[in-house]
Design a protein around this motif. Structure first.
Motif, PDB file in Angstrom:
ATOM      1  N   ALA A   1       0.832  -1.199   0.000  1.00 16.40           N
ATOM      2  CA  ALA A   1       0.000   0.000   0.000  1.00 16.40           C
ATOM      3  C   ALA A   1       0.866   1.248   0.000  1.00 16.40           C
ATOM      4  O   ALA A   1       1.978   1.261   0.548  1.00 16.40           O
ATOM      5  N   VAL A   2       0.350   2.318  -0.611  1.00 15.48           N
ATOM      6  CA  VAL A   2       1.108   3.565  -0.670  1.00 15.48           C
ATOM      7  C   VAL A   2       1.165   4.247   0.689  1.00 15.48           C
ATOM      8  O   VAL A   2       2.026   5.095   0.933  1.00 15.48           O
ATOM      9  N   ALA A   3       0.245   3.905   1.593  1.00  9.83           N
ATOM     10  CA  ALA A   3       0.229   4.486   2.938  1.00  9.83           C
ATOM     11  C   ALA A   3      -0.587   3.573   3.845  1.00  9.83           C
ATOM     12  O   ALA A   3      -1.450   2.820   3.385  1.00  9.83           O
ATOM     13  N   ASP A   4      -0.294   3.634   5.135  1.00  9.90           N
ATOM     14  CA  ASP A   4      -0.997   2.796   6.108  1.00  9.90           C
ATOM     15  C   ASP A   4      -2.276   3.431   6.624  1.00  9.90           C
ATOM     16  O   ASP A   4      -3.079   2.766   7.273  1.00  9.90           O
ATOM     17  N   ASP A   5      -2.463   4.710   6.351  1.00  8.95           N
ATOM     18  CA  ASP A   5      -3.611   5.412   6.923  1.00  8.95           C
ATOM     19  C   ASP A   5      -4.175   6.383   5.904  1.00  8.95           C
ATOM     20  O   ASP A   5      -3.545   6.694   4.884  1.00  8.95           O
TER      21      ASP A   5
END
Length: 389
Positions: free
Chosen positions: A37-41
């Motif tokens: 994923a490009v970010a966790d949040d």
């Protein structure tokens, strides 16, 4: 007939533009270069700005601290969000909240809606079922169990649920023992709830949601007739708004590029072949826009009775307008990004340039809640079942 937007709707657009003006589409790693994923949040800073601008309460009833606006206003804001690839669950949170406001019990509305408006709750919905092709409500069973007074037990799987790892409540559609479609608000961390990581086409963190005898209080289950269908249609229409905003941003990006990029001593934009392709994509966007507002308007209107002798008796159901909008959104946004890639040449595939990110998001939106072919089949079934007099 008046096709102009109201002052309140126009004010919502201005507020949205102010909030999204500082958002950079390339604020996270490129999905083309990131194995996971490009970010966790989600973008929490942007979520806070949306809260302070009262945009999270835009479509909530006034008695729960909202502005009481309709799906058209939501789609106007989503259109602006897509232009910068805003990484927030604005569609999911707003759509579920609107469905609760429209069909939920007074206790559920009082519990959920004020907290949504204050930015305290993130909501999402599982609308893809087990495979992404079958009706989502058929993938989960909901039954009342002896010994569990006033509650429901859920079993099944929903795949491709956006933002599920970060949502406080997941709206899970299911079918009851008597065949009715319902949806339950399942809290994060509920016993028997398991989330398996999935990565979407645009690099965002999704989840496969498995429910193994998950118990949900009675007040958290919305079982009113048509409630899930209305929520699903609103999610699909909101996806069309995102596709429109993204397409408009991509066409504008392409216009700027072809106006300054020269070949044989002339800007690309002056070549007839380039101008014709850009004009075709402009027509796509206008068709996407017209069908979007038709669907959003139908969803904004009161429930139609279809009584003999009324106008609604001979009209197709709202689902038909939603399917038409999604057909145009899916095919239109695909054509727009493909033409943009073509007119940009090799530069369009450069990962230092944002166009490839828009392409990934466009593919995600094209397939979300059904590609064009699925909605063409739905539209055909509706035309067969509701012959127009």
């Amino acid at each position: 007939m008046d096709f102009t937007f109201t002052e309140e709707q126009q004010a919502a657009v201005e507020a949205a533009r102010a909030v999204f003006s500082g958002v950079a589409p390339d604020a996270v790693p490129s999905p083309a270069l990131t194995p996971g994923a490009v970010a966790d949040d989600v973008d929490r800073a942007l979520w806070d700005r949306l809260t302070r601008a009262d945009l999270l309460g835009l479509v909530l009833p006034p008695e729960h601290g909202g502005a009481g606006l309709d799906p058209i206003a939501l789609c106007l804001v989503l259109r602006e969000a897509a232009k910068v690839l805003a990484r927030v669950p604005l569609l999911e949170t707003s759509a579920v909240a609107m469905a609760v406001a429209r069909h939920g019990s007074p206790a559920l509305r009082a519990e959920i809606l004020p907290r949504v408006g204050r930015g305290e709750l993130i909501l999402t919905a599982g609308a893809n079922g087990r495979t992404g092709h079958d009706p989502a409500e058929l993938a989960v069973t909901a039954r009342r169990e002896d010994g569990f007074e006033g509650g429901w037990v859920l079993d099944g799987v929903q795949t491709g649920v956006p933002w599920a790892q970060r949502a406080d409540l997941i709206a899970v559609p299911a079918h009851s023992d008597d065949g009715r479609a319902v949806f339950a608000l399942v809290p994060q961390g509920a016993a028997g709830l398991a989330l398996a990581e999935q990565i979407s086409t645009n690099g965002e963190l999704f989840a496969e949601v498995t429910l193994d005898s998950v118990r949900v209080d009675d007040f958290a289950v919305v079982d009113a007739d048509g409630a899930w269908e209305w929520l699903r249609q609103l999610l699909a229409t909101g996806t069309c708004a995102l596709a429109l905003g993204l397409g408009e941003a991509v066409l504008a990006m392409t216009s700027r590029y072809t106006a300054k990029r020269e070949q044989f001593g002339f800007p690309l934009a002056t070549f007839q072949a380039v101008a014709v392709q850009a004009a075709d994509r402009y027509i796509d966007l206008r068709a996407m826009e017209a069908t979007l507002w038709q669907a959003a308007w139908r969803l904004s209107e009161p429930e139609e009775t279809g009584a003999p002798g009324t106008a609604s008796a001979s009209a197709l159901p709202v689902a038909a307008d939603v399917s038409v909008a999604k057909i145009w959104a899916s095919e239109g946004v695909r054509r727009v990004v493909q033409t943009a890639q073509h007119l940009h040449g090799g530069f369009g595939a450069d990962t230092d340039y944002p166009l490839h990110r828009f392409h990934a998001w466009a593919k995600q939106l094209e397939l979300s809640l059904g590609p064009a072919a699925a909605h063409e089949e739905t539209l055909g079934d509706l035309l067969a079942a509701h012959p127009l007099g």
